[in-house]
Enzyme design. Structure first.
Site, PDB file in Angstrom:
ATOM      1  N   ALA A 101       0.863  -1.186   0.000  1.00  0.00           N
ATOM      2  CA  ALA A 101       0.000   0.000   0.000  1.00  0.00           C
ATOM      3  C   ALA A 101       0.895   1.230   0.000  1.00  0.00           C
ATOM      4  O   ALA A 101       2.105   1.138   0.228  1.00  0.00           O
ATOM      5  CB  ALA A 101      -0.920   0.014   1.215  1.00  0.00           C
ATOM      6  N   LYS A 102       0.315   2.371  -0.267  1.00  0.00           N
ATOM      7  CA  LYS A 102       1.053   3.637  -0.195  1.00  0.00           C
ATOM      8  C   LYS A 102       0.039   4.761  -0.094  1.00  0.00           C
ATOM      9  O   LYS A 102      -1.109   4.630  -0.545  1.00  0.00           O
ATOM     10  CB  LYS A 102       1.911   3.846  -1.452  1.00  0.00           C
ATOM     11  CG  LYS A 102       3.125   4.729  -1.198  1.00  0.00           C
ATOM     12  CD  LYS A 102       4.205   3.984  -0.429  1.00  0.00           C
ATOM     13  CE  LYS A 102       5.463   4.822  -0.280  1.00  0.00           C
ATOM     14  NZ  LYS A 102       6.565   4.065   0.336  1.00  0.00           N
ATOM     15  N   GLY A 103       0.459   5.865   0.496  1.00  0.00           N
ATOM     16  CA  GLY A 103      -0.443   6.998   0.633  1.00  0.00           C
ATOM     17  C   GLY A 103       0.303   8.305   0.586  1.00  0.00           C
ATOM     18  O   GLY A 103       1.537   8.340   0.586  1.00  0.00           O
ATOM     19  N   ASP A 142       7.211   8.340   5.499  1.00  0.00           N
ATOM     20  CA  ASP A 142       7.824   8.401   4.174  1.00  0.00           C
ATOM     21  C   ASP A 142       8.328   9.837   3.980  1.00  0.00           C
ATOM     22  O   ASP A 142       8.477  10.577   4.957  1.00  0.00           O
ATOM     23  CB  ASP A 142       6.786   8.010   3.105  1.00  0.00           C
ATOM     24  CG  ASP A 142       7.437   7.514   1.817  1.00  0.00           C
ATOM     25  OD1 ASP A 142       8.064   8.326   1.123  1.00  0.00           O
ATOM     26  OD2 ASP A 142       7.312   6.315   1.507  1.00  0.00           O
TER      27      ASP A 142
END
EC number: 1.4.1.3
Length: 258
Positions: A101-103, A142
């Site tokens: 996943a990433k956001g 991040d």
């Protein structure tokens, strides 16, 4: 070529080399879920500001999805989608029981005060709290985010679901974070560099290095490489660059950057 096109191209090449079925290949390219939310906050001067937040949950076949949240002006759906894919492949290659996943939020954290960043993080968490969780999707820091950001997410998430420290990684040690987490990615750069040099019969010691980026990862990489005897001759970040052919005093540079 944008990030998503490049990532898809590389995956398709790997798929052909592995002989994957066409249906399986297609299913692995399509994300499980894409989330886009508006985050409007009051600024310190009383005006309202709106930002767009994203969370792409790519694949959960191997376990809860996992990936960072970045705050940067150039965050967009394609970038987040590509990075979510890469998290799926990374956890699988490392044989860690997670999916990808990433956001991110399209914003410039350097132009926001600490209280504005907190409000933005909490609003974003309110919009996605029912779609993340310890068995579903675990965010992490991040670019442009860090332990404080994770602490805000944890606190806001806990208002809805009870105290759940495992909902994020990269949080402060006092909230259940892991020792060494802040240095982990930079240390990974060191290990990868050592592996590459070893293939050519060389070591870190005595080599010259240039570091692009001096945030958490670049700063730790510079420090660890320097401790191994490598000579850092140039460092750059968004503010500019410095160089010294005789080698930069990394401890002094770290103090200056702070």
């Amino acid at each position: 070529m944008n990030a998503l096109v490049a990532t898809n191209r590389n995956f398709k090449l790997a798929s052909r080399l592995l002989g994957l079925d066409a249906k399986l290949e297609k299913s692995l390219l399509i994300p499980f879920r894409e989330i886009k939310v508006e985050c409007t906050i009051p600024k310190d001067d009383g005006t309202l500001a709106s930002f767009v937040g994203f969370r792409v949950q790519h694949d959960n076949a191997r376990g809860p999805m996992k990936g960072g949240i970045r705050y940067h002006p150039e965050v967009d759906p394609d970038e987040v989608n590509a990075l979510a894919q890469l998290m799926t492949w990374k956890t699988a290659v490392a044989n860690i029981p997670y999916g990808g996943a990433k956001g991110g939020i399209g914003c410039n954290p350097g132009e926001l005060s600490l209280s504005e960043l907190e409000r933005l993080t909490r609003v974003f968490t309110q919009k996605i709290h029912d779609l993340i969780g310890i068995h579903t999707d675990v965010p992490a820091p991040d670019m442009g985010t860090g332990p404080q950001t994770m602490a805000w997410i944890l606190d806001e998430y806990s208002k809805f679901h009870g105290h759940s420290p495992a909902v994020v990684t990269g949080k402060p040690i006092d909230l259940g974070g892991s020792l060494g987490r802040d240095a982990a990615t930079g240390r990974g750069v060191l290990f990868a560099t050592e592996a590459l040099l070893n293939e050519h019969g060389k070591t870190i010691s005595g080599q010259r290095f240039v570091i692009q980026g001096f945030g958490n990862v670049g700063a730790w990489a510079a420090q660890l490489i320097s401790e191994q005897g490598g000579k850092i001759i140039a460092v750059s970040d968004i503010t500019g660059a410095i160089k010294n052919s005789k080698g930069i005093d990394i401890p002094s540079l770290l103090k200056h950057a702070q």
